[in-house]
Design an enzyme around this catalytic site. Sequence first.
Site, short mmCIF file in Angstrom:
data_model
loop_
_atom_site.label_atom_id
_atom_site.label_comp_id
_atom_site.label_asym_id
_atom_site.label_seq_id
_atom_site.Cartn_x
_atom_site.Cartn_y
_atom_site.Cartn_z
N LEU A 3 0.81 -1.21 0.00
CA LEU A 3 0.00 0.00 0.00
C LEU A 3 0.85 1.26 0.00
O LEU A 3 0.32 2.37 -0.12
CB LEU A 3 -0.91 0.03 1.24
CG LEU A 3 -1.69 -1.25 1.57
CD1 LEU A 3 -2.48 -1.06 2.86
CD2 LEU A 3 -2.61 -1.63 0.43
N TYR A 40 3.95 11.63 -10.35
CA TYR A 40 3.36 10.59 -9.52
C TYR A 40 2.86 9.44 -10.38
O TYR A 40 3.16 8.27 -10.11
CB TYR A 40 2.22 11.18 -8.70
CG TYR A 40 1.45 10.14 -7.90
CD1 TYR A 40 2.06 9.45 -6.85
CD2 TYR A 40 0.12 9.85 -8.20
CE1 TYR A 40 1.35 8.50 -6.13
CE2 TYR A 40 -0.59 8.90 -7.48
CZ TYR A 40 0.03 8.23 -6.44
OH TYR A 40 -0.66 7.28 -5.73
N LYS A 73 4.21 5.51 -10.44
CA LYS A 73 3.32 4.38 -10.18
C LYS A 73 3.31 3.41 -11.37
O LYS A 73 3.23 2.18 -11.18
CB LYS A 73 1.90 4.88 -9.91
CG LYS A 73 1.67 5.35 -8.48
CD LYS A 73 1.72 4.19 -7.50
CE LYS A 73 1.23 4.56 -6.13
NZ LYS A 73 1.25 3.42 -5.18
N PRO A 83 -48.85 8.15 36.02
CA PRO A 83 -49.94 7.23 36.34
C PRO A 83 -51.30 7.92 36.26
O PRO A 83 -51.49 9.05 36.73
CB PRO A 83 -49.63 6.80 37.79
CG PRO A 83 -48.14 6.91 37.88
CD PRO A 83 -47.78 8.11 37.05
N GLY A 84 -52.26 7.25 35.61
CA GLY A 84 -53.60 7.78 35.45
C GLY A 84 -53.79 8.69 34.26
O GLY A 84 -54.92 9.07 33.94
N VAL A 85 -52.72 9.05 33.57
CA VAL A 85 -52.79 9.98 32.44
C VAL A 85 -53.17 9.23 31.16
O VAL A 85 -52.70 8.12 30.91
CB VAL A 85 -51.45 10.72 32.25
CG1 VAL A 85 -51.38 11.40 30.89
CG2 VAL A 85 -51.25 11.74 33.36
#
Length: 364
Positions: free
Chosen positions: A42, A96, A100, A276-278
């Site tokens: 690499l 480059y 390569k 609770p209760g809603v």
Amino acid sequence: MGKNLRLRLSEHSDIEVLTFTRESPLSALTELVGQVDYVFHLAGVNRPDDPQEFISGNADLTRALAEAVCRELENTGKKVPVIFTSSTQVMHDNPYGLSKHAAEDALLEGVRSCDIPVKIFRLPNVFGKWCRPNYNSAVATFCHNIARNLPIQIDDPEAALTLVYIDDVLNTFVGLMDQGEDFGSDGVFGMVTPEYTTTVGAVAGLIQGFKDGREALRVDAVGEGLIRALYATYLSYLPAEQFSYPVPSHTDARGTFVEMLKTPDAGQLSFFTAHPGVTRGGHYHHTKTEKFLVIQGKARFRFRHMASGETHEIIVRGEEPQVVDTVPGWSHDISNIGQTELIVMLWANEVFDPRRPDTVTHAL
């Protein structure tokens, strides 16, 4: 690529990775090749202070590697496959690209002279986590800068950009490694798929959208393809202090409602609490649908058919998870019939639009 590959290989308990770095002398290659069963090449020089480094870092290094692999085959009979990351720049007349191309030629000579197994990949722009920003990757630069509210520079938004994602690169490479020394009969040159063809401006726009989406509680369709890979890449550039972000909550006498996430094509997610209760809800929809999941507490869902008057009731407990659908044409509500706070997760198939809410009040 090297960081990602080392992480991927570390996930295999039967693989030991030996490295050749910038500090390693060329003379070490022969001994190193003798210790390994596979080579991922690499390394490369792309922005040197001295143009001569293109030759030494690309062409000369690869030639030395090819010679070491040939010697290993001649001396021991062991074939050491080589995967080489070249570049699409070999098609251009620049220092480059020329270096390569010379590196490719060195490996091809090794294939001809001693039949070493080689696979060459002329990669376009590779993107993904851990790429160095403000260097030679537009994607890395855009992700890094946008995440930090730094400016980005785009000279030509319509400039073409061909991309491959790091995970697709590694899937291809590791798949070849699993084949051993046999690269098949499809030639020396390989290709990573998929390749994504887009523009510089389009990529910048998507990445900016990822950032803006947090404030809007919106996330794009990031489940597949290029946008999936770009979204993962953008998140990998977030500084740690941005790993979390607040969302607005709306609290009244009934409890709290919080929207978490909105999507362009898969609705939205939220949750609410009820004391609770809603009782919450008490409305019906013509087209909108929802899914409720009780996370904590005990809830009673009530339904009434708006045409026939038929009723239905469901009791749900957090410790016995089940999804409850709301059905178009049925009025519905949800009551906390337990002794603790009720917590309910909610998915709606569309993002709420106050101009067209499709929510009609109707008490059960």
